[in-house]
Design an enzyme around this catalytic site. Structure first.
Site, PDB file in Angstrom:
ATOM      1  N   ARG A  95      14.041 -18.298   4.067  1.00  0.00           N
ATOM      2  CA  ARG A  95      13.085 -19.135   4.804  1.00  0.00           C
ATOM      3  C   ARG A  95      12.222 -19.903   3.670  1.00  0.00           C
ATOM      4  O   ARG A  95      11.614 -21.005   4.253  1.00  0.00           O
ATOM      5  CB  ARG A  95      12.404 -18.253   5.761  1.00  0.00           C
ATOM      6  CG  ARG A  95      13.433 -17.565   6.984  1.00  0.00           C
ATOM      7  CD  ARG A  95      12.299 -16.994   7.792  1.00  0.00           C
ATOM      8  NE  ARG A  95      11.653 -17.714   8.636  1.00  0.00           N
ATOM      9  CZ  ARG A  95      11.988 -18.383   9.699  1.00  0.00           C
ATOM     10  NH1 ARG A  95      13.109 -17.797  10.429  1.00  0.00           N
ATOM     11  NH2 ARG A  95      11.188 -19.167  10.494  1.00  0.00           N
ATOM     12  N   TYR A 121      24.222 -11.002   5.029  1.00  0.00           N
ATOM     13  CA  TYR A 121      24.639 -12.255   4.200  1.00  0.00           C
ATOM     14  C   TYR A 121      23.722 -12.455   2.908  1.00  0.00           C
ATOM     15  O   TYR A 121      22.662 -12.290   2.930  1.00  0.00           O
ATOM     16  CB  TYR A 121      24.509 -13.716   5.304  1.00  0.00           C
ATOM     17  CG  TYR A 121      23.229 -13.796   5.683  1.00  0.00           C
ATOM     18  CD1 TYR A 121      22.257 -14.505   4.877  1.00  0.00           C
ATOM     19  CD2 TYR A 121      22.779 -13.418   7.090  1.00  0.00           C
ATOM     20  CE1 TYR A 121      21.140 -14.654   5.447  1.00  0.00           C
ATOM     21  CE2 TYR A 121      21.643 -13.797   7.771  1.00  0.00           C
ATOM     22  CZ  TYR A 121      20.781 -14.342   6.972  1.00  0.00           C
ATOM     23  OH  TYR A 121      19.383 -14.727   7.577  1.00  0.00           O
ATOM     24  N   ASP A 156       9.195 -22.718  18.756  1.00  0.00           N
ATOM     25  CA  ASP A 156       8.822 -21.394  19.605  1.00  0.00           C
ATOM     26  C   ASP A 156       7.729 -21.591  20.483  1.00  0.00           C
ATOM     27  O   ASP A 156       7.681 -21.030  21.598  1.00  0.00           O
ATOM     28  CB  ASP A 156       8.386 -20.111  18.368  1.00  0.00           C
ATOM     29  CG  ASP A 156       9.629 -19.508  17.912  1.00  0.00           C
ATOM     30  OD1 ASP A 156      10.842 -20.041  18.292  1.00  0.00           O
ATOM     31  OD2 ASP A 156       9.577 -18.701  16.948  1.00  0.00           O
TER      32      ASP A 156
END
Length: 424
Positions: free
Chosen positions: A109, A221, A296
């Site tokens: 991120r 991952y 969001d």
């Protein structure tokens, strides 16, 4: 009051806020971004990016910077967390790219955030102000006057709120209740790939793997070019109330019956921090009088489709395109932006909830799920066309693949809540 008034004021300097600011700056608009934290940083670990977001990042000029440290899995794989059995896989190599235009990739991120932040700085049109905690927003029709905890006041005729799940601006526009708690929590973090491989707990090092079981799942991952493995362990806390006061014990209990590979990953998880999995049902009414929400703040969703950041990224160019279509009229632009985005984001919100139920089902339901996906070809991408084939720059709300899928799949129930009028 700041001496200059930007064309657009953005509250929130996360991925959604920076993407919106950059998209607007690309069209020559001046943008001021207010971030409550003392510096512009991103909290979190791994992030999955589908082609629907990649084509937006490419348009914004940051895709190469993001993928420089990204990892491109060969497959997306679903495995049984109890037995270790592979249930179904989807190849994400050449055939996937030929269909959707981009590979599926996973990144840290912070790397995505840094790429957006750097591009905003280099644009010369985005003013980045950290340490600006917003304490009051006064609608001025159009736009708003924003008061910060440090005493500064900022005004603009066009306000974009990217202030997240608990958005202060959303309360003004929509006025709905607190977010919905799904009962699930997620532990997240990265571990060195060697540490996981050394335990024998890395079954498919070149894939993104979801291990699914009753009321729980583990996602694994690689990120940072395969040097780290990102892990997300989620489970239903309502099943383990006897350990409510001990997060570590609750995490271990949730995965106690899992296979060796899953247990090896769980043993490396940091149990000291976890995040409740929250969302809201789809609503309308989040654009009004020169104020709009993105990310969001507008459409929070559960993480099961890995689309939270991707939908915020889609928002950015859809917003900029509507502004370009109505120069000098942010009220109309924002109204059209919501009209275009609300059906799309509602569908993703609803599908994410449904996918969570599918992942965590138990008993006969799990057997039916496994039988349904068994034997599905690894290049059968039709089920994902509506999601990954979507073009956020299409004013009709879908690219060719998404439009085809929409005809064969029912739309979700997007019955809106009644929005609250902005107080005078």
């Amino acid at each position: 009051m700041s001496s200059t008034t930007p064309s657009f004021l953005v509250i929130g300097g996360g991925i959604g806020g920076l993407a919106a600011a950059l998209a607007l700056a690309h069209d020559g608009h001046t943008v001021r971004v207010l971030e409550r934290a003392p510096e512009f940083t991103e909290v979190g670990a791994g992030l999955q990016i589908g082609p629907n977001a990649s084509r937006v990042l490419e348009r914004l000029g940051v895709l190469d910077a993001v993928t420089a440290t990204a990892f491109f899995p060969n497959r997306l794989t679903l495995r049984d967390a109890m037995t270790g059995e592979r249930l179904v896989s989807l190849k994400t190599e050449d055939a996937f790219q030929n269909r959707f235009g981009h590979r599926y990739f996973v990144a840290h991120r912070a790397d995505l955030h840094h790429a957006l932040l750097t591009a905003c700085r280099e644009s010369g049109l985005v003013e980045l102000l950290p340490g600006k905690e917003v304490v009051r927003v006064e609608p001025q029709r159009p736009g708003a006057v924003v008061h910060c905890a440090d005493g500064t006041v900022h005004s603009s005729g066009a306000l974009v709120a990217a202030d997240g799940l608990h958005s202060r601006v959303r309360r003004l526009l929509v006025g709905d209740a607190e977010p919905v708690d799904s009962g699930y929590v997620a532990h997240r973090g990265t571990v060195p790939i060697e540490a996981l491989a050394g335990t024998g707990g890395l079954r498919e090092p070149d894939s993104m793997v979801i291990w699914v079981g009753p009321g729980m799942h583990l996602v694994q991952y690689p990120v940072r070019r395969g040097k780290l493995c990102n892990q997300v362990a989620a489970f239903d806390t309502r099943r383990y109330t006897q350990h409510a006061g001990d997060h570590g014990a609750q995490l271990r209990a949730a995965f106690a019956a899992a296979c060796h590979d899953v247990q090896a990953g769980i043993a490396l998880m940091d149990s000291s921090r976890r995040w409740p999995m929250l969302d809201r049902p789809p609503v309308t009414g989040w654009s009004r009088d020169g104020i709009t929400l993105v990310g969001d703040a507008a459409h929070p969703m559960l993480q099961y489709l890995a689309q939270g950041a991707c939908q915020a990224i889609e928002d950015s160019v859809a917003l900029a395109d509507r502004v370009a279509a109505h120069p000098g009229d942010p009220q109309t632009a924002f109204d059209e932006f919501e009209a275009i985005r609300a059906p799309r984001t509602a569908r993703v919100q609803t599908a994410a909830r449904a996918w969570g139920e599918v992942l965590h089902i138990d008993g006969m339901g799990a057997r039916l799920r496994d039988a349904f996906v068994a034997g599905r070809a690894e290049d059968d991408y039709g089920v994902m066309d509506w999601l990954y084939g979507f073009d956020a720059a299409d004013t009709h709300g879908a690219g060719p693949q998404a439009a085809g899928s929409a005809r064969s799949e029912p739309a979700p129930d997007t019955t809106p809540h009644t929005p609250r009028e902005i107080p005078a």
